[in-house]
Design an enzyme around this catalytic site. Sequence first.
Site, PDB file in Angstrom:
ATOM      1  N   ASN A   1      47.975  43.922  46.470  1.00  0.00           N
ATOM      2  CA  ASN A   1      47.793  45.121  47.283  1.00  0.00           C
ATOM      3  C   ASN A   1      47.157  44.742  48.610  1.00  0.00           C
ATOM      4  O   ASN A   1      46.596  43.649  48.750  1.00  0.00           O
ATOM      5  CB  ASN A   1      46.961  46.194  46.547  1.00  0.00           C
ATOM      6  CG  ASN A   1      45.941  45.601  45.597  1.00  0.00           C
ATOM      7  OD1 ASN A   1      44.909  45.099  46.030  1.00  0.00           O
ATOM      8  ND2 ASN A   1      46.246  45.631  44.305  1.00  0.00           N
TER       9      ASN A   1
ATOM     10  N   SER B   1      50.347  52.625  44.724  1.00  0.00           N
ATOM     11  CA  SER B   1      50.365  51.947  43.433  1.00  0.00           C
ATOM     12  C   SER B   1      51.793  51.763  42.916  1.00  0.00           C
ATOM     13  O   SER B   1      52.592  52.703  42.892  1.00  0.00           O
ATOM     14  CB  SER B   1      49.561  52.764  42.419  1.00  0.00           C
ATOM     15  OG  SER B   1      49.642  52.190  41.130  1.00  0.00           O
ATOM     16  N   GLY B   2      52.110  50.530  42.504  1.00  0.00           N
ATOM     17  CA  GLY B   2      53.317  50.267  41.739  1.00  0.00           C
ATOM     18  C   GLY B   2      54.640  50.413  42.454  1.00  0.00           C
ATOM     19  O   GLY B   2      55.676  50.527  41.788  1.00  0.00           O
TER      20      GLY B   2
ATOM     21  N   GLU C   1      43.330  49.151  42.877  1.00  0.00           N
ATOM     22  CA  GLU C   1      42.218  48.360  43.380  1.00  0.00           C
ATOM     23  C   GLU C   1      41.533  48.987  44.595  1.00  0.00           C
ATOM     24  O   GLU C   1      40.729  48.321  45.271  1.00  0.00           O
ATOM     25  CB  GLU C   1      42.692  46.945  43.745  1.00  0.00           C
ATOM     26  CG  GLU C   1      43.374  46.187  42.622  1.00  0.00           C
ATOM     27  CD  GLU C   1      42.456  45.838  41.465  1.00  0.00           C
ATOM     28  OE1 GLU C   1      41.296  46.294  41.457  1.00  0.00           O
ATOM     29  OE2 GLU C   1      42.903  45.112  40.563  1.00  0.00           O
TER      30      GLU C   1
ATOM     31  N   HIS D   1      45.066  41.293  48.442  1.00  0.00           N
ATOM     32  CA  HIS D   1      44.890  40.821  47.065  1.00  0.00           C
ATOM     33  C   HIS D   1      46.185  40.146  46.651  1.00  0.00           C
ATOM     34  O   HIS D   1      47.227  40.787  46.563  1.00  0.00           O
ATOM     35  CB  HIS D   1      44.559  42.001  46.147  1.00  0.00           C
ATOM     36  CG  HIS D   1      44.588  41.667  44.690  1.00  0.00           C
ATOM     37  ND1 HIS D   1      44.170  40.450  44.191  1.00  0.00           N
ATOM     38  CD2 HIS D   1      44.998  42.389  43.612  1.00  0.00           C
ATOM     39  CE1 HIS D   1      44.305  40.458  42.875  1.00  0.00           C
ATOM     40  NE2 HIS D   1      44.813  41.613  42.502  1.00  0.00           N
TER      41      HIS D   1
ATOM     42  N   HIS E   1      48.566  37.245  44.255  1.00  0.00           N
ATOM     43  CA  HIS E   1      48.782  36.635  42.941  1.00  0.00           C
ATOM     44  C   HIS E   1      49.550  35.334  43.142  1.00  0.00           C
ATOM     45  O   HIS E   1      50.509  35.046  42.425  1.00  0.00           O
ATOM     46  CB  HIS E   1      49.542  37.589  42.020  1.00  0.00           C
ATOM     47  CG  HIS E   1      48.738  38.723  41.502  1.00  0.00           C
ATOM     48  ND1 HIS E   1      48.546  38.965  40.165  1.00  0.00           N
ATOM     49  CD2 HIS E   1      48.050  39.702  42.146  1.00  0.00           C
ATOM     50  CE1 HIS E   1      47.780  40.045  40.003  1.00  0.00           C
ATOM     51  NE2 HIS E   1      47.468  40.505  41.198  1.00  0.00           N
TER      52      HIS E   1
ATOM     53  N   HIS F   1      43.024  36.479  37.120  1.00  0.00           N
ATOM     54  CA  HIS F   1      43.678  37.617  37.772  1.00  0.00           C
ATOM     55  C   HIS F   1      44.406  37.203  39.048  1.00  0.00           C
ATOM     56  O   HIS F   1      45.625  37.317  39.136  1.00  0.00           O
ATOM     57  CB  HIS F   1      42.603  38.682  38.059  1.00  0.00           C
ATOM     58  CG  HIS F   1      43.125  39.963  38.607  1.00  0.00           C
ATOM     59  ND1 HIS F   1      42.433  41.158  38.485  1.00  0.00           N
ATOM     60  CD2 HIS F   1      44.244  40.264  39.296  1.00  0.00           C
ATOM     61  CE1 HIS F   1      43.130  42.127  39.074  1.00  0.00           C
ATOM     62  NE2 HIS F   1      44.231  41.604  39.582  1.00  0.00           N
TER      63      HIS F   1
END
Length: 215
Positions: free
Chosen positions: A26, A42-43, A73, A92, A94, A157
């Site tokens: 995000n 979100s999503g 978040e 953020h 990954h 995470h």
Amino acid sequence: MDYKTLIVESGLRMAKSGLTVSTYGNISARDPNTQLVYLTPSGMPYNTITQEDIVVTDIYGNIMEGHRKPTVETPMHTAIFRAREDINAVIHTHALYSTVFAAKGESIPLIIDEAAQMLCDEIRCTPKHEIPGSDNLSEAAVKALGDKAMACLLNSHGAICVGNDMEGAFTSATVLEMTAQILYMIEASRGVPCGIPDDHILYMQDYMKNSYGQR
């Protein structure tokens, strides 16, 4: 500045850069003049998000504008903005190699010049896994960033990468992932990083702040 467009474009940039997969991760930006925070919804796949999907909150996460549910978040993003006046963008990620160290619960030291210059402090990992979106995760991220680091790892995470602006946050994310990959390769070859002396780190950080580039 058109912050909604900035978030849309930054989502596409993150997805294309390999810093995340699918809808994970995000992004947020703070307008330092109004203290409003602009966040990804979100999503939603990054290639489908439009300006109308961006959610605007105040510095405490209260929704001021937008019809979408913001990223889970949101509390972590707004907590970071409240804690660090020098930060106006949070990504953020990954990304693969930084998430390897997050899954190991290990911090990443400043082992190369780029990390020493741009990340400013050891990339600390939060001590244990916390539920996404929880106050515990927000508090752990703020503590791991401290008062000068430009990135931290979230245990099992991913990573948080920050900057004074969005370009700075992407630089933090790129340098973090490169540093993590180099450290992974050193350890895989059973090597040990040479390390950079503290006084050299301080010199390079001062140079980057006060002398680097065209003035």
